[in-house]
Design a protein around this motif. Structure first.
Motif, PDB file in Angstrom:
ATOM      1  N   LEU A 167      62.827  36.840  60.290  1.00 46.10           N
ATOM      2  CA  LEU A 167      62.548  37.984  59.671  1.00 46.10           C
ATOM      3  C   LEU A 167      61.385  38.517  60.268  1.00 46.10           C
ATOM      4  O   LEU A 167      60.716  37.846  60.715  1.00 46.10           O
ATOM      5  CB  LEU A 167      62.186  37.644  58.292  1.00 46.10           C
ATOM      6  CG  LEU A 167      63.432  37.226  57.213  1.00 46.10           C
ATOM      7  CD1 LEU A 167      62.926  36.954  55.837  1.00 46.10           C
ATOM      8  CD2 LEU A 167      64.291  38.633  56.946  1.00 46.10           C
ATOM      9  N   SER A 168      61.223  39.684  60.147  1.00 43.07           N
ATOM     10  CA  SER A 168      59.733  40.383  60.587  1.00 43.07           C
ATOM     11  C   SER A 168      58.552  40.364  59.630  1.00 43.07           C
ATOM     12  O   SER A 168      57.634  40.599  59.950  1.00 43.07           O
ATOM     13  CB  SER A 168      59.984  42.026  61.096  1.00 43.07           C
ATOM     14  OG  SER A 168      61.002  41.806  61.879  1.00 43.07           O
ATOM     15  N   PHE A 169      59.117  39.970  58.438  1.00 44.04           N
ATOM     16  CA  PHE A 169      58.049  40.045  57.024  1.00 44.04           C
ATOM     17  C   PHE A 169      58.169  38.651  56.606  1.00 44.04           C
ATOM     18  O   PHE A 169      59.293  38.004  56.479  1.00 44.04           O
ATOM     19  CB  PHE A 169      58.402  41.109  56.125  1.00 44.04           C
ATOM     20  CG  PHE A 169      58.061  42.563  56.660  1.00 44.04           C
ATOM     21  CD1 PHE A 169      57.015  43.054  56.429  1.00 44.04           C
ATOM     22  CD2 PHE A 169      59.113  43.060  57.519  1.00 44.04           C
ATOM     23  CE1 PHE A 169      56.742  44.550  56.826  1.00 44.04           C
ATOM     24  CE2 PHE A 169      58.864  44.354  57.765  1.00 44.04           C
ATOM     25  CZ  PHE A 169      57.732  44.954  57.498  1.00 44.04           C
ATOM     26  N   PRO A 170      57.094  37.906  55.976  1.00 48.49           N
ATOM     27  CA  PRO A 170      57.385  36.964  55.314  1.00 48.49           C
ATOM     28  C   PRO A 170      58.084  36.821  53.951  1.00 48.49           C
ATOM     29  O   PRO A 170      58.047  38.184  53.455  1.00 48.49           O
ATOM     30  CB  PRO A 170      55.651  36.347  54.911  1.00 48.49           C
ATOM     31  CG  PRO A 170      54.871  37.744  55.106  1.00 48.49           C
ATOM     32  CD  PRO A 170      55.756  38.612  56.039  1.00 48.49           C
ATOM     33  N   VAL A 171      58.763  35.891  53.512  1.00 48.80           N
ATOM     34  CA  VAL A 171      59.210  35.852  52.299  1.00 48.80           C
ATOM     35  C   VAL A 171      58.486  35.948  51.119  1.00 48.80           C
ATOM     36  O   VAL A 171      57.249  35.240  51.204  1.00 48.80           O
ATOM     37  CB  VAL A 171      60.047  34.641  52.312  1.00 48.80           C
ATOM     38  CG1 VAL A 171      60.761  34.349  50.825  1.00 48.80           C
ATOM     39  CG2 VAL A 171      61.083  34.632  53.208  1.00 48.80           C
ATOM     40  N   LEU A 172      58.362  36.603  50.164  1.00 45.11           N
ATOM     41  CA  LEU A 172      57.513  36.952  48.973  1.00 45.11           C
ATOM     42  C   LEU A 172      58.030  36.367  47.961  1.00 45.11           C
ATOM     43  O   LEU A 172      59.284  36.577  47.607  1.00 45.11           O
ATOM     44  CB  LEU A 172      57.316  38.181  48.916  1.00 45.11           C
ATOM     45  CG  LEU A 172      56.579  38.823  47.782  1.00 45.11           C
ATOM     46  CD1 LEU A 172      54.952  38.116  47.799  1.00 45.11           C
ATOM     47  CD2 LEU A 172      56.048  40.301  47.738  1.00 45.11           C
ATOM     48  N   VAL A 173      57.214  35.624  47.161  1.00 46.51           N
ATOM     49  CA  VAL A 173      57.519  34.938  45.869  1.00 46.51           C
ATOM     50  C   VAL A 173      56.541  35.219  44.763  1.00 46.51           C
ATOM     51  O   VAL A 173      55.382  34.862  45.159  1.00 46.51           O
ATOM     52  CB  VAL A 173      57.670  33.387  45.993  1.00 46.51           C
ATOM     53  CG1 VAL A 173      58.101  32.684  44.719  1.00 46.51           C
ATOM     54  CG2 VAL A 173      58.722  33.002  47.164  1.00 46.51           C
ATOM     55  N   ARG A 174      57.080  35.916  43.769  1.00 42.42           N
ATOM     56  CA  ARG A 174      56.383  36.260  42.647  1.00 42.42           C
ATOM     57  C   ARG A 174      56.962  35.735  41.454  1.00 42.42           C
ATOM     58  O   ARG A 174      57.895  35.031  41.321  1.00 42.42           O
ATOM     59  CB  ARG A 174      55.929  37.930  42.535  1.00 42.42           C
ATOM     60  CG  ARG A 174      55.273  38.488  43.934  1.00 42.42           C
ATOM     61  CD  ARG A 174      55.283  39.903  44.073  1.00 42.42           C
ATOM     62  NE  ARG A 174      56.701  40.330  44.316  1.00 42.42           N
ATOM     63  CZ  ARG A 174      56.937  41.692  44.567  1.00 42.42           C
ATOM     64  NH1 ARG A 174      55.756  42.504  44.044  1.00 42.42           N
ATOM     65  NH2 ARG A 174      58.095  42.150  44.679  1.00 42.42           N
ATOM     66  N   CYS A 175      56.346  36.054  40.185  1.00 41.63           N
ATOM     67  CA  CYS A 175      56.706  35.790  38.833  1.00 41.63           C
ATOM     68  C   CYS A 175      56.410  37.027  37.778  1.00 41.63           C
ATOM     69  O   CYS A 175      55.492  37.710  38.084  1.00 41.63           O
ATOM     70  CB  CYS A 175      56.128  34.358  38.459  1.00 41.63           C
ATOM     71  SG  CYS A 175      54.305  34.261  38.477  1.00 41.63           S
ATOM     72  N   SER A 176      57.193  36.755  36.701  1.00 44.41           N
ATOM     73  CA  SER A 176      57.162  37.837  35.787  1.00 44.41           C
ATOM     74  C   SER A 176      57.508  37.248  34.550  1.00 44.41           C
ATOM     75  O   SER A 176      58.270  36.450  34.179  1.00 44.41           O
ATOM     76  CB  SER A 176      57.664  39.365  35.939  1.00 44.41           C
ATOM     77  OG  SER A 176      59.008  38.724  36.097  1.00 44.41           O
ATOM     78  N   PRO A 177      56.896  37.859  33.049  1.00 48.12           N
ATOM     79  CA  PRO A 177      57.127  37.528  31.878  1.00 48.12           C
ATOM     80  C   PRO A 177      58.635  38.128  31.548  1.00 48.12           C
ATOM     81  O   PRO A 177      59.322  39.118  32.200  1.00 48.12           O
ATOM     82  CB  PRO A 177      56.093  37.898  30.982  1.00 48.12           C
ATOM     83  CG  PRO A 177      55.778  39.104  31.655  1.00 48.12           C
ATOM     84  CD  PRO A 177      55.895  38.858  33.132  1.00 48.12           C
ATOM     85  N   PRO A 178      59.218  37.623  30.120  1.00 55.91           N
ATOM     86  CA  PRO A 178      60.385  38.196  29.762  1.00 55.91           C
ATOM     87  C   PRO A 178      60.138  39.706  29.420  1.00 55.91           C
ATOM     88  O   PRO A 178      59.130  40.151  28.952  1.00 55.91           O
ATOM     89  CB  PRO A 178      60.818  37.289  28.623  1.00 55.91           C
ATOM     90  CG  PRO A 178      59.877  36.169  28.795  1.00 55.91           C
ATOM     91  CD  PRO A 178      58.772  36.412  29.510  1.00 55.91           C
ATOM     92  N   GLU A 179      61.187  40.397  29.579  1.00 51.31           N
ATOM     93  CA  GLU A 179      61.297  41.733  29.177  1.00 51.31           C
ATOM     94  C   GLU A 179      62.498  42.134  28.216  1.00 51.31           C
ATOM     95  O   GLU A 179      63.482  41.316  28.233  1.00 51.31           O
ATOM     96  CB  GLU A 179      61.436  42.836  30.566  1.00 51.31           C
ATOM     97  CG  GLU A 179      60.583  42.464  31.568  1.00 51.31           C
ATOM     98  CD  GLU A 179      60.638  43.602  32.805  1.00 51.31           C
ATOM     99  OE1 GLU A 179      61.231  44.455  32.532  1.00 51.31           O
ATOM    100  OE2 GLU A 179      59.876  43.149  33.861  1.00 51.31           O
ATOM    101  N   GLN A 180      62.354  43.202  27.691  1.00 55.36           N
ATOM    102  CA  GLN A 180      63.093  43.755  26.378  1.00 55.36           C
ATOM    103  C   GLN A 180      64.221  44.624  26.859  1.00 55.36           C
ATOM    104  O   GLN A 180      65.161  44.864  26.323  1.00 55.36           O
ATOM    105  CB  GLN A 180      62.461  44.314  25.139  1.00 55.36           C
ATOM    106  CG  GLN A 180      61.394  43.414  24.574  1.00 55.36           C
ATOM    107  CD  GLN A 180      60.726  44.147  23.634  1.00 55.36           C
ATOM    108  OE1 GLN A 180      61.216  44.398  22.325  1.00 55.36           O
ATOM    109  NE2 GLN A 180      59.395  44.371  23.585  1.00 55.36           N
ATOM    110  N   GLY A 181      63.856  45.261  28.132  1.00 55.49           N
ATOM    111  CA  GLY A 181      65.061  46.359  28.689  1.00 55.49           C
ATOM    112  C   GLY A 181      66.454  45.797  28.860  1.00 55.49           C
ATOM    113  O   GLY A 181      66.582  44.599  29.200  1.00 55.49           O
TER     114      GLY A 181
END
Length: 463
Positions: free
Chosen positions: A361-375
């Motif tokens: 890959l030309s870019f690093p693998v990105l790892v993030r996080c997020s809370p539950p959503e209602q949508g």
């Protein structure tokens, strides 16, 4: 109450679609990443709500389909159409702001950058936000665009009210007290419910973020990933294939800004950080990506050089300036939302795949996080989520790797980000969402004749 308001443009008077759309023409539309190109019958650029409504009525009368478009940040073919492409970027700016309630209403084509600047002028801020500010607010919530951090609401969850121009040419405003089921559908809407005319955002008092960036061993981080994500206000890490270390980024929320606030950091230090972002973290990546596309065998060495360029650093600034990063390098992307507890295992399998098959890959693998959503169709619906994002320089091959990675993500309960490259259809998507049929019911109510559908959204929704 301290409230201000404004209205973009003046109502159109002409009866033709071109005049009522503000600006129109037979242009070619291209996505930001360059992987999508289409020449629709007409591109219309409405400048106010009346023009949006008229475009929809005219298209319905002529039997034409309409697809709304923002800044073109999606890599999936949500926008392309052979009929009418509605470019909403001219429908932008502040509609109203209530500083006591800390709520701002902006038009759908307003970019996140514009919103941040409006809020800064009034001592307010977004509680959490994506890492790129060029997206329009309507486009960002269309696909479930997110930032990182388990303790703060995602962008779509900060939306308290949405006004849509429906295919019938009428306006409907939905909120928790009026059409709440429509609000849950519209928070991740795919552009198939109506054209988002305006949104109201629940903001917070302006605040600062302290950013700590440093390198650490990969294995140690992955072994404690859920705990690390839970222990920080905002957490993410970057891993370049072939490396045994990761670049960790931890953002800590500081106190509310005082009335006598002046920007943190001296002009010199801020200028040095901007230079670091522009040269080492943007231009270098772009140049190495171009070199890798011409000489693929050099990729491992180039990735090592790119990874070494990201040194440890600490700084503090206004929240939106820390949340975001420059995006001058064009790329394509895939990203999956995984149950938080499965994220480390999925990442480990991805690393094993890369090591075994030699994918680059030309870019690093990105790892993030997020809370539950209602949508209804939010990839984070009903669960704490870990996100794994793969990005490739647009001129380098990506299809085989993305498909192999997708197989891993699906095996761990992943849901695709709606705006990225993926291969899922209604047959596989429906079991992922408990409110799938609720979304389809709202869509059928608002657009019974499918005015806003294109081939891709039909495939996604099984229509």
């Amino acid at each position: 109450m301290n409230e201000q308001s404004a209205t973009p443009g003046e109502p159109a008077e002409s009866s033709s679609m071109t005049a009522k759309a503000g600006k129109a023409g037979k242009d070619t539309w291209r996505s930001w990443g360059g992987n999508l190109t289409v020449k629709p019958a007409v591109i219309v650029r409405p400048e106010n709500t009346d023009q949006v409504e008229q475009v929809l009525r005219d298209a319905a009368a002529q039997g034409l389909r309409v697809r709304p478009a923002g800044s073109g940040q999606s890599f999936s073919p949500l926008v392309p159409t052979s009929d009418v492409l509605l470019d909403a970027t001219a429908l932008s700016g502040l509609s109203s702001i209530d500083t006591e309630k800390q709520q701002v209403t902006v038009f759908g084509g307003t970019t996140i950058q514009q919103i941040c600047q409006i809020l800064e002028d009034h001592g307010l801020a977004l509680a959490n936000m994506p890492d790129f500010t060029g997206q329009t607010i309507a486009g960002a919530i269309a696909t479930g665009t997110h930032g990182t951090g388990l303790g703060q609401p995602s962008l779509s969850e900060q939306i308290t009210e949405i006004t849509l121009a429906t295919p019938s040419g009428e306006l409907i405003t939905c909120s928790e007290s009026s059409h709440p089921e429509m609000l849950r559908a519209a928070r991740v809407h795919l552009g198939v419910l109506g054209v988002i005319v305006s949104v109201t955002i629940q903001c917070v008092s302006a605040f600062r973020l302290h950013c700590a960036e440093f390198r650490e061993p990969l294995d140690r981080l992955v072994d404690s990933l859920a705990e690390r994500m839970s222990g920080a206000d905002h957490f993410e890490f970057f891993w370049m294939p072939g490396r045994s270390t990761v670049h960790t980024r931890i953002l800590s929320r500081l106190h509310r800004l005082p009335d006598t606030y002046t920007r943190p950091a001296s002009p010199l230090s801020r200028a040095l950080r901007r230079a670091d972002d522009a040269v080492l973290r943007t231009s270098l990546t772009s140049g190495l990506g171009r070199l890798a596309s011409m000489a693929p065998k050099t990729v491992p060495g180039l990735n090592t050089l790119e990874s070494m360029s990201k040194s440890s650093r600490r700084y503090t600034d206004v929240s939106y300036r820390v949340f975001t990063a420059p995006r001058a390098v064009r790329f394509v992307s895939t990203e999956y939302a995984l149950p938080l507890e499965n994220t480390a295992a999925a990442f480990s399998e991805l690393k094993d795949l890369v090591d075994r098959e030699g994918y680059t890959l030309s870019f690093p693998v990105l790892v993030r996080c997020s809370p539950p959503e209602q949508g209804y169709l939010s990839p984070s619906a009903g669960r704490y989520t870990g996100w794994i994002s793969l990005r490739q320089y647009g001129k380098r091959p990506y299809e085989e790797f993305f498909r192999a990675a997708e197989h891993i993500f699906l095996n761990h309960g992943g849901r695709p980000h709606w705006g990225v490259i993926h291969t899922q259809t209604a047959e596989t998507l429906k079991p992922m969402y408990s409110n799938w049929d609720d979304f389809l019911a709202v869509r059928s109510e608002l657009d019974p004749h499918g005015l806003l559908l294109n081939d891709h959204t039909r495939l996604l929704l099984g229509l």
